[in-house]
Design a protein around this motif. Structure first.
Motif, PDB file in Angstrom:
ATOM      1  N   SER A 129      -7.794 -20.147 -11.150  1.00 46.50           N
ATOM      2  CA  SER A 129      -8.618 -18.967 -10.831  1.00 46.50           C
ATOM      3  C   SER A 129      -9.231 -18.388 -12.108  1.00 46.50           C
ATOM      4  O   SER A 129     -10.408 -17.986 -12.116  1.00 46.50           O
ATOM      5  CB  SER A 129      -7.779 -17.913 -10.105  1.00 46.50           C
TER       6      SER A 129
ATOM      7  N   ASP B  38      -3.005 -17.053  -3.620  1.00 46.52           N
ATOM      8  CA  ASP B  38      -3.964 -16.025  -3.191  1.00 46.52           C
ATOM      9  C   ASP B  38      -4.983 -15.772  -4.307  1.00 46.52           C
ATOM     10  O   ASP B  38      -6.158 -15.539  -4.030  1.00 46.52           O
ATOM     11  CB  ASP B  38      -3.240 -14.719  -2.853  1.00 46.52           C
ATOM     12  N   ASP B  39      -4.532 -15.823  -5.561  1.00 45.69           N
ATOM     13  CA  ASP B  39      -5.468 -15.603  -6.683  1.00 45.69           C
ATOM     14  C   ASP B  39      -6.613 -16.599  -6.626  1.00 45.69           C
ATOM     15  O   ASP B  39      -7.769 -16.250  -6.846  1.00 45.69           O
ATOM     16  CB  ASP B  39      -4.755 -15.802  -8.036  1.00 45.69           C
TER      17      ASP B  39
ATOM     18  N   LEU C 168      -7.676 -18.246  -3.966  1.00 43.21           N
ATOM     19  CA  LEU C 168      -8.523 -17.972  -2.798  1.00 43.21           C
ATOM     20  C   LEU C 168      -9.409 -16.748  -3.052  1.00 43.21           C
ATOM     21  O   LEU C 168     -10.578 -16.720  -2.641  1.00 43.21           O
ATOM     22  CB  LEU C 168      -7.654 -17.791  -1.555  1.00 43.21           C
ATOM     23  N   HIS C 169      -8.870 -15.752  -3.753  1.00 44.89           N
ATOM     24  CA  HIS C 169      -9.704 -14.584  -4.088  1.00 44.89           C
ATOM     25  C   HIS C 169     -10.851 -15.008  -5.002  1.00 44.89           C
ATOM     26  O   HIS C 169     -11.980 -14.533  -4.861  1.00 44.89           O
ATOM     27  CB  HIS C 169      -8.864 -13.490  -4.763  1.00 44.89           C
TER      28      HIS C 169
ATOM     29  N   ARG D 282     -13.464 -16.574  -2.938  1.00 46.18           N
ATOM     30  CA  ARG D 282     -14.163 -15.547  -2.156  1.00 46.18           C
ATOM     31  C   ARG D 282     -15.111 -14.736  -3.040  1.00 46.18           C
ATOM     32  O   ARG D 282     -16.250 -14.453  -2.648  1.00 46.18           O
ATOM     33  CB  ARG D 282     -13.132 -14.607  -1.507  1.00 46.18           C
ATOM     34  N   ASP D 283     -14.665 -14.382  -4.251  1.00 49.48           N
ATOM     35  CA  ASP D 283     -15.402 -13.396  -5.044  1.00 49.48           C
ATOM     36  C   ASP D 283     -16.428 -13.995  -6.000  1.00 49.48           C
ATOM     37  O   ASP D 283     -17.303 -13.282  -6.487  1.00 49.48           O
ATOM     38  CB  ASP D 283     -14.415 -12.549  -5.866  1.00 49.48           C
TER      39      ASP D 283
ATOM     40  N   ARG E 296      -4.139 -18.652   5.834  1.00 48.43           N
ATOM     41  CA  ARG E 296      -4.380 -17.778   4.674  1.00 48.43           C
ATOM     42  C   ARG E 296      -5.751 -18.094   4.058  1.00 48.43           C
ATOM     43  O   ARG E 296      -6.516 -17.204   3.707  1.00 48.43           O
ATOM     44  CB  ARG E 296      -3.261 -18.019   3.657  1.00 48.43           C
ATOM     45  N   CYS E 297      -6.066 -19.389   3.947  1.00 49.59           N
ATOM     46  CA  CYS E 297      -7.379 -19.783   3.384  1.00 49.59           C
ATOM     47  C   CYS E 297      -8.489 -19.133   4.207  1.00 49.59           C
ATOM     48  O   CYS E 297      -9.452 -18.589   3.676  1.00 49.59           O
ATOM     49  CB  CYS E 297      -7.575 -21.297   3.445  1.00 49.59           C
TER      50      CYS E 297
ATOM     51  N   GLU F  40      -8.310 -16.589   6.287  1.00 47.05           N
ATOM     52  CA  GLU F  40      -8.285 -15.132   6.314  1.00 47.05           C
ATOM     53  C   GLU F  40      -8.967 -14.581   5.056  1.00 47.05           C
ATOM     54  O   GLU F  40      -9.787 -13.664   5.123  1.00 47.05           O
ATOM     55  CB  GLU F  40      -6.824 -14.682   6.369  1.00 47.05           C
ATOM     56  N   ILE F  41      -8.657 -15.193   3.917  1.00 50.55           N
ATOM     57  CA  ILE F  41      -9.197 -14.659   2.657  1.00 50.55           C
ATOM     58  C   ILE F  41     -10.648 -15.107   2.450  1.00 50.55           C
ATOM     59  O   ILE F  41     -11.478 -14.353   1.957  1.00 50.55           O
ATOM     60  CB  ILE F  41      -8.293 -15.063   1.461  1.00 50.55           C
ATOM     61  N   VAL F  42     -10.958 -16.357   2.823  1.00 51.26           N
ATOM     62  CA  VAL F  42     -12.338 -16.868   2.650  1.00 51.26           C
ATOM     63  C   VAL F  42     -12.864 -17.253   4.040  1.00 51.26           C
ATOM     64  O   VAL F  42     -12.763 -18.411   4.447  1.00 51.26           O
ATOM     65  CB  VAL F  42     -12.373 -18.111   1.720  1.00 51.26           C
TER      66      VAL F  42
END
Ligand code: SAH
Ligand code: SF4
Ligand code: F3S
Length: 487
Positions: free
Chosen positions: A225, A252-253, A255-256, A259-260, A298-299, A301-303
């Motif tokens: 990340s 999660d980091d 995936l964030h 996303r970001d 989770r993938c 949900e976050i993305v």
């Protein structure tokens, strides 16, 4: 007269990148690529050991060259890469006409090995056979890594692979990769960032970060990340992808970051291998199917717009009909964009080969392979049809396979969306390398079909009316490396 080099590549993207670097180094020695072995002065095979089939292909090709070597004793034949790494004795026995056997960590030595083979007429071996030794070899090769890559050696100069780590420490019981690619090691982020800047300076727009388990990347306090954030703003880079992911390391980091960071493709290749816990345990994948399903959720949900693809092995030792049905369930529920499905091939040198019998009959493996493929194809069709009526952004890669077969008529081009979906449409070859918008009108399990949105919107002249016939010479891959045929 320039010397001629023939190079055939099988295996994964790591091998494609290695071949690019080999061609670059030999071009600097005055070699030109040739597409047949007939007129070659040096013939190289960059090999893969992941399945028996990939090895058989190379032995057949070497067998065909036995007579050639009698008539052209001056020509140098080399076996490079993963097979070289593990099978030098077998290669010597089955193909005594081979002049060079060179492992994955020693490819930088090739120009010297070729000269030595030519001058001495003796077999040149350059290999790292133990993992500790391999670590030092690779550390040295990281230090001496030559980033002056030749963009014309890539299938497309605007797309490039960047290795961020090598090797693997996971030791899944079926897999030969840890034995042939050595221990897992991550490159320093500053080296990677410098290479990305260099590639961008040469006109590269899309980079794909490579690692056997790319999301296990770790250098000091830097995780994948952090690396993505670090290279994200490199001027000129429009898209960043990374392959292949290990399910347990999907943080999660990360995936964030997907996303970001807008340039990072919402595409995750995360092989599951099986949907049955007993099989996963024997494979030593270190997760359960419940964990994998939660990770998928989770993938998504976050993305939310993420596309996920997977790999599965059918017919692994002890896979009962019931275990196989659990894998079918996972493929039905998984909503994968696509999956690569492989029949288990037992690999001497792995724990799986040592501990478990290869006890599933070939016909059963074939049937399970076909059944799973049909389930995945239906899922891919659903995934693809959801794009009909939508507008997508496509990086245009070149003429479609169809256009290469029939060069007459409007040119069919192909490209990919940020989510790695393949899109085919009619257009002008000037668009190759551009990012354009396409309205999707149809879909199969493998491909989206669409119409390019006209000039105003995409910043180029009207393109649909402008379609032209392209002479085949401009669309062949002369003087480029051959694409891999995964075994
Ligand atoms: N590093 C990647 C996989 C590399 S090998 C990962 O961990 O996901 C690519 C794929 O080949 C694997 O995902 C697996 O599905 C398949 N594979 C590996 N060894 C195999 C074997 N012995 N037989 C059949 N398929 C195999
Ligand atoms: Fe092979 Fe497993 Fe490593 Fe992937 S994670 S390269 S399948 S040992
Ligand atoms: Fe790749 Fe095959 Fe080697 S999958 S790492 S080329 S064994």
């Amino acid at each position: 007269m320039p010397k001629k080099l023939y190079l055939e590549t099988v295996g994964c993207q790591m091998n494609v990148l290695d071949s690019e670097l080999v061609v670059g180094s030999l071009r600097r020695q005055g070699y030109q690529l040739t597409e047949t072995t007939d007129d070659a002065d040096v013939i190289l095979f960059n090999t893969c050991s992941v399945r028996q089939h990939a090895e058989d292909k190379i032995y057949s090709a070497l067998g065909r060259l036995r007579f050639f070597k009698n008539t052209r004793p001056d020509a140098i034949i080399g076996v490079l890469g993963c097979m070289a790494q593990k099978d030098q004795e077998i290669i010597k026995k089955r193909a005594p006409h081979v002049d060079i056997i060179c492992g994955t960590g020693q490819l930088a030595q090739l120009p010297t090995l070729i000269t030595a083979a030519r001058e001495t007429g003796t077999l040149q071996l350059a290999l790292s056979l133990d993992r500790t030794e391999a670590r030092h070899e690779v550390e040295r090769s990281f230090e001496s890594y030559d980033p002056s890559r030749d963009p014309s050696m890539r299938p497309n100069p605007f797309q490039a692979f960047v290795r961020i780590m090598i090797g693997c420490d996971k030791f899944c019981t079926y897999c030969i990769v840890p034995a042939v690619r050595g221990p897992e090691q991550s490159r320093p982020p500053e080296h990677i960032a410098a290479e990305v800047r260099q590639l961008a300076g040469e006109g590269c727009k899309e980079i794909t970060l490579l690692g056997q388990t790319v999301n296990s990347y770790h250098h000091g306090s830097s995780a994948l990340s952090d690396l993505l954030a670090r290279i994200h703003d490199t001027p000129g880079i429009e898209r960043i992808k990374f392959i292949t992911n290990y399910p347990k390391d999907m943080t999660d980091d990360l995936l964030h970051a997907v996303r970001d960071l807008p340039k990072v493709s919402p595409y995750l290749h995360v092989p599951a291998q099986s949907g049955c816990n007993e099989v996963l345990k024997r494979m030593k994948r270190m997760y359960t199917v419940e964990f994998y399903r939660d990770m998928l959720a989770r993938c998504r949900e976050i993305v939310p717009d993420v596309a996920v693809s997977s790999d599965f092995i059918v017919g692994f030792s002890g896979e009962t009909e019931e275990s196989f049905q659990k894998t079918c369930d996972l493929v039905r529920d998984g909503k994968f964009k696509n999956s690569f499905i492989f029949k288990y091939s037992t690999r001497p040198g792995t724990k799986g080969h040592e501990l478990y019998a290869d006890d599933i009959a070939e016909e059963v493996k074939k049937r399970r392979n076909n059944d799973l493929l049909m389930i995945q194809n239906a899922a891919s069709l659903t995934d693809h049809r959801a794009f009909i009526g939508k507008r997508v952004e496509v990086l245009v890669e070149g003429p479609s396979k169809n256009a290469l077969k029939h060069a007459a008529g409007p040119l069919q081009l192909t490209g990919r969306t940020p989510s790695d979906h393949i899109v085919v449409f009619d257009g002008n070859p000037r668009l190759i390398g551009a990012s354009i918008e396409i309205d999707i009108v149809d879909a199969t399990s493998f491909t989206l079909f669409g119409n390019a949105v006209t000039g105003e919107r995409i910043g180029v002249d009207e393109i649909r009316e402008d379609c032209c016939e392209v002479p085949s010479a401009t669309i062949t891959k002369n003087d480029r490396i051959s694409l891999p045929l995964v075994g």
